[in-house]
Design a protein around this motif. Sequence first.
Motif, PDB file in Angstrom:
ATOM      1  N   VAL A   6      -3.652  -7.863  -1.231  1.00 34.58           N
ATOM      2  CA  VAL A   6      -3.194  -7.049  -2.358  1.00 34.58           C
ATOM      3  C   VAL A   6      -2.111  -7.797  -3.128  1.00 34.58           C
ATOM      4  O   VAL A   6      -1.115  -8.241  -2.552  1.00 34.58           O
ATOM      5  CB  VAL A   6      -2.650  -5.688  -1.864  1.00 34.58           C
ATOM      6  CG1 VAL A   6      -2.147  -4.861  -3.038  1.00 34.58           C
ATOM      7  CG2 VAL A   6      -3.725  -4.938  -1.099  1.00 34.58           C
ATOM      8  N   ARG A  57      -2.068  -0.368  -3.129  1.00 34.97           N
ATOM      9  CA  ARG A  57      -3.332   0.068  -2.537  1.00 34.97           C
ATOM     10  C   ARG A  57      -3.270   1.560  -2.206  1.00 34.97           C
ATOM     11  O   ARG A  57      -2.301   2.029  -1.624  1.00 34.97           O
ATOM     12  CB  ARG A  57      -3.647  -0.745  -1.276  1.00 34.97           C
ATOM     13  CG  ARG A  57      -4.983  -0.345  -0.618  1.00 34.97           C
ATOM     14  CD  ARG A  57      -5.379  -1.230   0.551  1.00 34.97           C
ATOM     15  NE  ARG A  57      -4.445  -1.158   1.673  1.00 34.97           N
ATOM     16  CZ  ARG A  57      -4.346  -0.142   2.524  1.00 34.97           C
ATOM     17  NH1 ARG A  57      -5.109   0.946   2.395  1.00 34.97           N
ATOM     18  NH2 ARG A  57      -3.469  -0.184   3.518  1.00 34.97           N
ATOM     19  N   ASP A  94      -3.724  -5.050   3.690  1.00 42.40           N
ATOM     20  CA  ASP A  94      -2.844  -5.290   2.538  1.00 42.40           C
ATOM     21  C   ASP A  94      -2.681  -6.768   2.211  1.00 42.40           C
ATOM     22  O   ASP A  94      -2.023  -7.103   1.212  1.00 42.40           O
ATOM     23  CB  ASP A  94      -1.456  -4.701   2.797  1.00 42.40           C
ATOM     24  CG  ASP A  94      -1.468  -3.184   2.764  1.00 42.40           C
ATOM     25  OD1 ASP A  94      -2.543  -2.617   2.492  1.00 42.40           O
ATOM     26  OD2 ASP A  94      -0.421  -2.582   3.023  1.00 42.40           O
ATOM     27  N   SER A 117       0.862  -1.190   0.000  1.00 42.46           N
ATOM     28  CA  SER A 117       0.000   0.000   0.000  1.00 42.46           C
ATOM     29  C   SER A 117       0.894   1.235   0.000  1.00 42.46           C
ATOM     30  O   SER A 117       2.011   1.212   0.520  1.00 42.46           O
ATOM     31  CB  SER A 117      -0.898   0.017   1.237  1.00 42.46           C
ATOM     32  OG  SER A 117      -0.122  -0.107   2.409  1.00 42.46           O
TER      33      SER A 117
END
Lengths: 226, 226
Positions: free
Chosen positions: A180, B142, A177, A96
């Motif tokens: 992700v 993200r 996260d 992120s």
Amino acid sequence: MAEATAPSSRSRVRRHPERARYEAQLVEAILDESMICHLGFIADGVPYVVPTMYARAGNQVYIHGSPASRMLQSASGAVDVCLTVTLLDGLVMARSAFHHSMNYRSVMILGSAREVLDPAEKLTAFERLVEHVCRGRWGEVRQPSDKELNSTKVLALGLQEASVKLRSGGPNVPEADQGVSVWAGEIPLRTVALPPSGEDQPNSPAGSHIMSYTRPGWTAPPQPGG
Amino acid sequence: MAEATAPSSRSRVRRHPERARYEAQLVEAILDESMICHLGFIADGVPYVVPTMYARAGNQVYIHGSPASRMLQSASGAVDVCLTVTLLDGLVMARSAFHHSMNYRSVMILGSAREVLDPAEKLTAFERLVEHVCRGRWGEVRQPSDKELNSTKVLALGLQEASVKLRSGGPNVPEADQGVSVWAGEIPLRTVALPPSGEDQPNSPAGSHIMSYTRPGWTAPPQPGG
């Protein structure tokens, strides 16, 4: 590990206190590995930050002169300074945007710097400054003349209020996260010396301290990425 | 070359004025190549110098938050800061102790930093900070949540009072050194990226911006000396 204790309230690391360290050995290792400091001082009510050469000698650092001029205009004898040294070790790439970070080791020293006036101490400071740049160099070059010694200011700053802040390791992966799908990790960074450029003097080729330049804390020359 | 003109009296380089430059293009190139700045500010009457992340966006820099906390305690809205960025390019080995030096490029920016409060601008600042570390990264990770955006302070500082100081080339050889028989020259220094360490996510291997990390101003990966 026992909780680290700051040497003073103002030198206590407030942000990310889990990254704070106060051991003298670590302070010294960072100071000995790095090559320049950023010296902060106040002149005419405004903060200035100037990069300059420094060298550690036991429990203090000597600071090379050029920034001292402006600083010493606004105070005589001793001046409040903040000397910060930072080694950047890597880029931390998280999944992120928010968790991107850097790995680093930094020392911050608060204190009152005094101008070095005693000629013998000033000569010692010059020796430390040259040897900090390149160990073994002082003994092979021309020594400073009185005129040279007098033309440069040197400051001394004790390490009493020194603190270390550091980060190492990979990125944080919070719950948000975990799903992700993107590469995450660390891109390590290193400072390396390239082959020197210069001219040998007659009968005086460059020694191994020049040809294979290294510093305290440096490991064998790494191979660059890519 | 016409004589360079400082944007303000206090940002005029006083020591070694022959090393001073004030062109915006050079300021921007140094800011874009370096990765951390040293931010100076005054709190409780004492100077502090804190290393932190920054990124240039046009005619200003955004500064990542952690140092801002202590700073913003002592002022609201805008605070006087000095932001300095330094690239160390080499060690200058002269034939005399006194003429040892370093090759470097540094930017010093004086000014009043404002806290970025507008959510849209703050998001832009985050994007610039991530892209400054690694171009192409913002689009694959993200995005920040509102909570994340609110938990970090960002400052903005204009480049109006920026100055560059730099040195390049070999050592000075004054008359007193001409008979000294010792190697003299420059040991170039470079920052290099090592191969990344981390884990690929399913279907998301590291791209070339990770595997072959580079920055504006970096040339092809150099071979380390020694």
